[in-house]
Design a protein around this motif. Structure first.
Motif, PDB file in Angstrom:
ATOM      1  N   MET A 177       0.747  -1.296  -0.080  1.00 48.81           N
ATOM      2  CA  MET A 177      -0.086  -0.037  -0.036  1.00 48.81           C
ATOM      3  C   MET A 177       0.884   1.206   0.001  1.00 48.81           C
ATOM      4  O   MET A 177       0.642   2.363  -0.483  1.00 48.81           O
ATOM      5  N   GLU A 178       1.937   1.026   0.644  1.00 47.88           N
ATOM      6  CA  GLU A 178       3.096   2.335   0.635  1.00 47.88           C
ATOM      7  C   GLU A 178       3.452   2.475  -0.837  1.00 47.88           C
ATOM      8  O   GLU A 178       3.545   3.494  -1.401  1.00 47.88           O
ATOM      9  N   ARG A 179       3.901   1.309  -1.485  1.00 51.87           N
ATOM     10  CA  ARG A 179       4.246   1.403  -2.995  1.00 51.87           C
ATOM     11  C   ARG A 179       3.150   1.947  -3.777  1.00 51.87           C
ATOM     12  O   ARG A 179       3.400   2.766  -4.692  1.00 51.87           O
ATOM     13  N   ASP A 180       1.841   1.507  -3.564  1.00 53.30           N
ATOM     14  CA  ASP A 180       1.005   2.145  -4.340  1.00 53.30           C
ATOM     15  C   ASP A 180       0.430   3.324  -3.979  1.00 53.30           C
ATOM     16  O   ASP A 180      -0.408   3.992  -4.559  1.00 53.30           O
ATOM     17  N   GLY A 181       1.057   4.038  -3.039  1.00 55.74           N
ATOM     18  CA  GLY A 181       0.685   5.329  -2.562  1.00 55.74           C
ATOM     19  C   GLY A 181      -0.569   5.723  -1.769  1.00 55.74           C
ATOM     20  O   GLY A 181      -1.131   6.792  -1.708  1.00 55.74           O
ATOM     21  N   LEU A 182      -0.975   4.443  -1.268  1.00 54.61           N
ATOM     22  CA  LEU A 182      -2.272   4.669  -0.477  1.00 54.61           C
ATOM     23  C   LEU A 182      -2.227   4.746   1.409  1.00 54.61           C
ATOM     24  O   LEU A 182      -2.859   5.456   1.881  1.00 54.61           O
ATOM     25  N   VAL A 183      -0.830   4.723   1.626  1.00 57.27           N
ATOM     26  CA  VAL A 183      -0.297   4.810   3.009  1.00 57.27           C
ATOM     27  C   VAL A 183       1.019   5.504   2.826  1.00 57.27           C
ATOM     28  O   VAL A 183       1.925   5.039   2.078  1.00 57.27           O
ATOM     29  N   VAL A 184       0.913   6.171   4.178  1.00 61.18           N
ATOM     30  CA  VAL A 184       2.525   6.810   4.245  1.00 61.18           C
ATOM     31  C   VAL A 184       3.025   6.155   5.560  1.00 61.18           C
ATOM     32  O   VAL A 184       2.556   6.227   6.730  1.00 61.18           O
ATOM     33  N   ARG A 185       4.423   5.830   5.314  1.00 60.62           N
ATOM     34  CA  ARG A 185       5.139   5.227   6.649  1.00 60.62           C
ATOM     35  C   ARG A 185       6.047   6.470   7.214  1.00 60.62           C
ATOM     36  O   ARG A 185       6.727   7.063   6.372  1.00 60.62           O
ATOM     37  N   GLU A 244      -3.294  11.044   1.044  1.00 63.75           N
ATOM     38  CA  GLU A 244      -4.501  11.636   0.342  1.00 63.75           C
ATOM     39  C   GLU A 244      -5.016  10.845  -0.718  1.00 63.75           C
ATOM     40  O   GLU A 244      -6.189  10.722  -0.702  1.00 63.75           O
ATOM     41  N   LEU A 245      -4.187  10.099  -1.337  1.00 60.10           N
ATOM     42  CA  LEU A 245      -4.886   9.211  -2.431  1.00 60.10           C
ATOM     43  C   LEU A 245      -5.698   8.037  -1.806  1.00 60.10           C
ATOM     44  O   LEU A 245      -6.694   7.883  -2.444  1.00 60.10           O
ATOM     45  N   GLY A 246      -5.077   7.541  -0.667  1.00 60.89           N
ATOM     46  CA  GLY A 246      -6.021   6.814   0.091  1.00 60.89           C
ATOM     47  C   GLY A 246      -7.089   7.329   0.509  1.00 60.89           C
ATOM     48  O   GLY A 246      -8.265   6.465   0.522  1.00 60.89           O
ATOM     49  N   ARG A 247      -7.192   8.435   1.110  1.00 61.70           N
ATOM     50  CA  ARG A 247      -8.265   9.352   1.779  1.00 61.70           C
ATOM     51  C   ARG A 247      -9.460   9.513   0.681  1.00 61.70           C
ATOM     52  O   ARG A 247     -10.386   9.620   0.909  1.00 61.70           O
ATOM     53  N   SER A 248      -8.793   9.414  -0.879  1.00 62.02           N
ATOM     54  CA  SER A 248      -9.810   9.850  -1.750  1.00 62.02           C
ATOM     55  C   SER A 248     -10.801   8.703  -2.018  1.00 62.02           C
ATOM     56  O   SER A 248     -11.939   8.827  -2.637  1.00 62.02           O
ATOM     57  N   LEU A 249     -10.551   7.360  -1.108  1.00 63.90           N
ATOM     58  CA  LEU A 249     -11.412   6.246  -1.314  1.00 63.90           C
ATOM     59  C   LEU A 249     -12.610   6.470  -0.154  1.00 63.90           C
ATOM     60  O   LEU A 249     -13.358   5.664  -0.245  1.00 63.90           O
ATOM     61  N   SER A 250     -12.507   7.580   0.578  1.00 64.97           N
ATOM     62  CA  SER A 250     -13.459   7.499   1.759  1.00 64.97           C
ATOM     63  C   SER A 250     -14.912   7.433   1.420  1.00 64.97           C
ATOM     64  O   SER A 250     -15.825   6.894   1.880  1.00 64.97           O
ATOM     65  N   PRO A 251     -15.297   8.090  -0.174  1.00 66.95           N
ATOM     66  CA  PRO A 251     -16.672   7.807  -0.350  1.00 66.95           C
ATOM     67  C   PRO A 251     -17.080   6.360  -0.819  1.00 66.95           C
ATOM     68  O   PRO A 251     -18.142   5.974  -0.366  1.00 66.95           O
ATOM     69  N   LEU A 252     -16.122   5.639  -1.141  1.00 70.10           N
ATOM     70  CA  LEU A 252     -16.298   4.138  -1.412  1.00 70.10           C
ATOM     71  C   LEU A 252     -16.380   3.724   0.076  1.00 70.10           C
ATOM     72  O   LEU A 252     -17.432   2.827   0.502  1.00 70.10           O
ATOM     73  N   PHE A 253     -15.915   3.892   1.036  1.00 67.05           N
ATOM     74  CA  PHE A 253     -16.006   3.294   2.365  1.00 67.05           C
ATOM     75  C   PHE A 253     -17.371   3.785   2.967  1.00 67.05           C
ATOM     76  O   PHE A 253     -18.142   2.699   3.549  1.00 67.05           O
TER      77      PHE A 253
END
Length: 113
Positions: free
Chosen positions: A50-58, A74-83
């Motif tokens: 997920m870090e490699r995909d840009g969804l998580v920051v370590r 921020e890219l991962g947070r853009s999935l918030s509407p899906l959640f």
């Protein structure tokens, strides 16, 4: 199948992202403890991907002992509407899922999952 479906819905990715979206920054042990059924090896693999995909920051903190934290990007947070949509679907339809399971389980010729 869309690569996005594979990316977001691969095993453990959705629960990890959901948790980081809801809880904010977390340490590895907190993530593992909260999820409960994930092994350290698998959690490490998923977080790296997920870090490699840009969804998580370590974030590594060079302290004694060292501290590592993970947060949704921020890219991962853009999935918030899906959640949010998944949460709404669950609220609206979970009784139907439970009823379908009960109906299935009542059938004597059905294999158990």
């Amino acid at each position: 199948m869309s690569p996005a479906v594979d990316l977001v819905f691969s095993r453990w990715t959705t629960p990890i992202l959901w948790l980081l979206n809801e809880s904010g920054r977390m340490r590895f042990v907190e993530l593992q403890r909260t999820i409960g059924t994930i092994t350290p090896k698998v959690l490490t693999q998923r977080l790296r991907q997920m870090e490699r995909d840009g969804l998580v920051v370590r974030t590594y903190h060079p302290e004694v002992p060292p501290r590592v934290e993970y947060e949704i990007s921020e890219l991962g947070r853009s999935l918030s509407p899906l959640f949010a949509a998944l949460s709404q679907w669950s609220s609206r339809h979970w009784d139907e899922v439970e009823a379908a399971r009960g109906h299935y389980d009542e059938q004597p010729d059905r294999p158990r999952p």
